[in-house]
Design a protein around this motif. Structure first.
Motif, PDB file in Angstrom:
ATOM      1  N   GLU A 114      27.508 -40.416  -3.265  1.00 45.61           N
ATOM      2  CA  GLU A 114      27.568 -39.157  -3.996  1.00 45.61           C
ATOM      3  C   GLU A 114      28.441 -38.200  -3.199  1.00 45.61           C
ATOM      4  O   GLU A 114      28.078 -37.799  -2.090  1.00 45.61           O
ATOM      5  CB  GLU A 114      26.176 -38.561  -4.192  1.00 45.61           C
ATOM      6  N   THR A 115      29.594 -37.838  -3.742  1.00 44.86           N
ATOM      7  CA  THR A 115      30.560 -37.015  -3.019  1.00 44.86           C
ATOM      8  C   THR A 115      31.198 -35.994  -3.941  1.00 44.86           C
ATOM      9  O   THR A 115      31.226 -36.158  -5.165  1.00 44.86           O
ATOM     10  CB  THR A 115      31.684 -37.879  -2.406  1.00 44.86           C
ATOM     11  N   ALA A 116      31.745 -34.929  -3.339  1.00 42.84           N
ATOM     12  CA  ALA A 116      32.546 -33.969  -4.089  1.00 42.84           C
ATOM     13  C   ALA A 116      33.947 -34.531  -4.302  1.00 42.84           C
ATOM     14  O   ALA A 116      34.540 -34.383  -5.374  1.00 42.84           O
ATOM     15  CB  ALA A 116      32.604 -32.638  -3.351  1.00 42.84           C
ATOM     16  N   ASP A 117      34.501 -35.169  -3.276  1.00 46.61           N
ATOM     17  CA  ASP A 117      35.789 -35.849  -3.373  1.00 46.61           C
ATOM     18  C   ASP A 117      35.649 -37.014  -4.353  1.00 46.61           C
ATOM     19  O   ASP A 117      34.742 -37.854  -4.198  1.00 46.61           O
ATOM     20  CB  ASP A 117      36.208 -36.366  -1.994  1.00 46.61           C
ATOM     21  N   LEU A 118      36.509 -37.082  -5.356  1.00 51.62           N
ATOM     22  CA  LEU A 118      36.376 -38.070  -6.418  1.00 51.62           C
ATOM     23  C   LEU A 118      36.347 -39.491  -5.871  1.00 51.62           C
ATOM     24  O   LEU A 118      37.275 -39.938  -5.208  1.00 51.62           O
ATOM     25  CB  LEU A 118      37.530 -37.925  -7.414  1.00 51.62           C
ATOM     26  N   GLY A 119      35.264 -40.217  -6.128  1.00 50.69           N
ATOM     27  CA  GLY A 119      35.167 -41.613  -5.717  1.00 50.69           C
ATOM     28  C   GLY A 119      34.659 -41.809  -4.316  1.00 50.69           C
ATOM     29  O   GLY A 119      34.305 -42.919  -3.929  1.00 50.69           O
TER      30      GLY A 119
ATOM     31  N   LEU B 204      25.997 -38.611   4.129  1.00 49.68           N
ATOM     32  CA  LEU B 204      26.902 -38.833   5.252  1.00 49.68           C
ATOM     33  C   LEU B 204      27.586 -40.167   4.995  1.00 49.68           C
ATOM     34  O   LEU B 204      26.911 -41.187   4.815  1.00 49.68           O
ATOM     35  CB  LEU B 204      26.131 -38.879   6.571  1.00 49.68           C
ATOM     36  N   PHE B 205      28.942 -40.198   4.963  1.00 51.52           N
ATOM     37  CA  PHE B 205      29.624 -41.425   4.546  1.00 51.52           C
ATOM     38  C   PHE B 205      30.834 -41.733   5.422  1.00 51.52           C
ATOM     39  O   PHE B 205      31.411 -40.846   6.063  1.00 51.52           O
ATOM     40  CB  PHE B 205      30.055 -41.329   3.078  1.00 51.52           C
ATOM     41  N   TYR B 206      31.201 -43.022   5.407  1.00 49.75           N
ATOM     42  CA  TYR B 206      32.351 -43.495   6.179  1.00 49.75           C
ATOM     43  C   TYR B 206      32.953 -44.702   5.478  1.00 49.75           C
ATOM     44  O   TYR B 206      32.238 -45.601   5.014  1.00 49.75           O
ATOM     45  CB  TYR B 206      31.916 -43.894   7.590  1.00 49.75           C
ATOM     46  N   GLY B 207      34.284 -44.748   5.384  1.00 53.74           N
ATOM     47  CA  GLY B 207      34.977 -45.893   4.812  1.00 53.74           C
ATOM     48  C   GLY B 207      36.195 -46.242   5.633  1.00 53.74           C
ATOM     49  O   GLY B 207      36.865 -45.360   6.190  1.00 53.74           O
ATOM     50  N   ARG B 208      36.505 -47.536   5.697  1.00 51.02           N
ATOM     51  CA  ARG B 208      37.650 -47.963   6.497  1.00 51.02           C
ATOM     52  C   ARG B 208      38.210 -49.284   5.976  1.00 51.02           C
ATOM     53  O   ARG B 208      37.469 -50.171   5.543  1.00 51.02           O
ATOM     54  CB  ARG B 208      37.253 -48.159   7.958  1.00 51.02           C
TER      55      ARG B 208
ATOM     56  N   HIS C   4      38.100 -42.759   6.376  1.00 47.71           N
ATOM     57  CA  HIS C   4      37.702 -41.507   5.738  1.00 47.71           C
ATOM     58  C   HIS C   4      36.216 -41.302   5.996  1.00 47.71           C
ATOM     59  O   HIS C   4      35.404 -42.185   5.740  1.00 47.71           O
ATOM     60  CB  HIS C   4      37.972 -41.603   4.230  1.00 47.71           C
ATOM     61  N   PHE C   5      35.856 -40.144   6.539  1.00 52.81           N
ATOM     62  CA  PHE C   5      34.432 -39.852   6.717  1.00 52.81           C
ATOM     63  C   PHE C   5      34.158 -38.411   6.312  1.00 52.81           C
ATOM     64  O   PHE C   5      35.056 -37.557   6.303  1.00 52.81           O
ATOM     65  CB  PHE C   5      33.971 -40.121   8.149  1.00 52.81           C
ATOM     66  N   GLY C   6      32.893 -38.133   5.972  1.00 51.00           N
ATOM     67  CA  GLY C   6      32.543 -36.801   5.529  1.00 51.00           C
ATOM     68  C   GLY C   6      31.053 -36.607   5.410  1.00 51.00           C
ATOM     69  O   GLY C   6      30.257 -37.552   5.535  1.00 51.00           O
ATOM     70  N   ILE C   7      30.673 -35.371   5.158  1.00 46.33           N
ATOM     71  CA  ILE C   7      29.270 -35.006   4.960  1.00 46.33           C
ATOM     72  C   ILE C   7      29.224 -33.902   3.918  1.00 46.33           C
ATOM     73  O   ILE C   7      30.161 -33.087   3.811  1.00 46.33           O
ATOM     74  CB  ILE C   7      28.625 -34.550   6.291  1.00 46.33           C
ATOM     75  N   ASN C   8      28.164 -33.872   3.113  1.00 47.44           N
ATOM     76  CA  ASN C   8      28.104 -32.889   2.042  1.00 47.44           C
ATOM     77  C   ASN C   8      26.689 -32.391   1.812  1.00 47.44           C
ATOM     78  O   ASN C   8      25.720 -32.900   2.398  1.00 47.44           O
ATOM     79  CB  ASN C   8      28.702 -33.458   0.747  1.00 47.44           C
TER      80      ASN C   8
END
Length: 360
Positions: free
Chosen positions: A136-141, A292-296, A308-312
């Motif tokens: 679940e993110t604000a950034d699409l996808g 809290l997410f991370y992709g590589r 790409h990593f982020g938190i919301n």
């Protein structure tokens, strides 16, 4: 006179029959989608993107803010007896106007498929994609750079926990340079054997998991190459309403994973990629939650390395209206492949995004 009477009788019988049949089998329509408003700020030396995909251009340091509603989405589902049809559009990546006047965006087809019993035909998610594992993110996808995220035309067959599909073939990549040919990109006119996917699903009170295999025959310029890839995806419930979402991918997956982070063939060689995505969602209260997410994705031949990593923080103001705020970073750490002596680009950009989404 007799023929006219007979015709009238047959017409009356036909109308009566079709009216009865339509009563027995009603057509149901369901409209859906959402309206989404974004405010996005990006700062760094990777050029601005509406949402981070696995590609990216390293440029000069820059800062940019953009307001947009182009991610808004509309769909319709029609059910008639055992037949179901679904179509969906949004407006992403298809600017028709410009910020000077109208900011218009053309509709973009996302889904258009038919389901009948065990058969699915049309454009929808590839069978390699387990949508329940998207963060679940604000950034699409979300962290697309580590996810399987492909929609395309396919013919699928589902039975029990198994899914099988033949999907649209397409070779994305570059060919080996030739002194007599300056063209870099592979000619796709020889893509004639569909990609094949076999998937097994399992679910329970603990969540769900899927195991998929991709089989491909790539034949650019009559140089046959067979590709195989594997994918594991799961959504696992942990404590309370919390959940862990995971995707792991390895093999000759190319365009199926990473959203432009990896090609199918690079410099004439079959590419092998390793991708991962992790997201943990925690509920602070009934409505307030964070992910809290991370992709590589990293590749062997081209030696790309993108993450790409982020938190919301998300909350629902009403059942249909949600607001989210997200901070994140997209980074390119590519190495220099042997076939390309030019230094590979490296860079990063930080972003902040506010989204307001109204579910229809």
């Amino acid at each position: 006179m007799k023929s006219i009477t007979t015709l009238s009788l047959l017409t009356a019988l036909f109308i009566t029959f079709t009216s009865s049949a339509s009563t027995l089998t009603e057509t149901n329509y369901q409209m859906g989608g959402f309206i989404k408003a974004n405010a996005r700020y990006v700062s760094g030396n990777i050029a601005f993107q509406d949402s981070w995909a696995g590609g990216g251009i390293v440029a000069e340091e820059a800062k940019r803010t953009q307001f947009s509603a182009q991610e808004s989405r509309l769909n319709v589902k029609v059910t008639h007896g055992e037949v179901m049809g679904f179509a969906e559009i949004d407006f992403v990546g298809s600017s028709q106007g410009n910020p000077i006047i109208s900011n218009s965006y053309s509709p973009r087809l996302r889904h258009a498929f038919i389901q009948y019993e065990h058969i699915t035909a049309g454009q929808t998610w590839s069978r390699l994609v387990n949508t329940s594992t998207f963060a679940e993110t604000a950034d699409l996808g979300g962290p697309l750079v580590g996810q399987a995220m492909v929609r395309q035309a396919l013919l699928g067959y589902d039975i029990d926990n198994w899914q099988f599909s033949l999907e649209n073939p397409y070779t994305y990549g570059t060919k080996k340079p030739s002194d007599n040919d300056e063209k870099k990109w592979i000619d796709t006119s020889n893509d004639y054997i569909p990609d094949a996917i076999v998937r097994y699903n399992q679910s329970g009170d603990w969540g769900n998991a899927s195991l998929s295999s991709l089989f491909r025959y790539l034949d650019p310029a009559d140089s046959a190459q067979f590709g195989v890839g594997f994918s594991v995806a799961a959504k696992i419930y942990t404590f309370g309403k919390d959940d862990l979402r995971v995707q792991l991918h390895y093999g000759n997956l190319g365009r199926y994973v990473g959203t432009d982070a990896a090609k199918d063939i690079i410099n004439g060689q079959l590419e092998t990629s390793t991708s991962m995505m992790f997201a943990y969602r925690h509920f602070w209260s009934e409505q307030l939650r964070s992910s809290l997410f991370y992709g590589r994705t990293s590749t062997q031949v081209e030696q790309t390395d993108r993450n790409h990593f982020g938190i919301n923080l998300f909350t629902n103001l009403t059942r249909e209206l949600e607001v989210g705020f997200e901070l994140g970073r997209y980074q390119i750490d590519d190495a220099t492949p042997e076939f390309n002596p030019i230094e590979s680009p490296q860079g990063s950009s930080n972003y902040a995004q506010l989204s307001v989404q109204f579910h229809l």
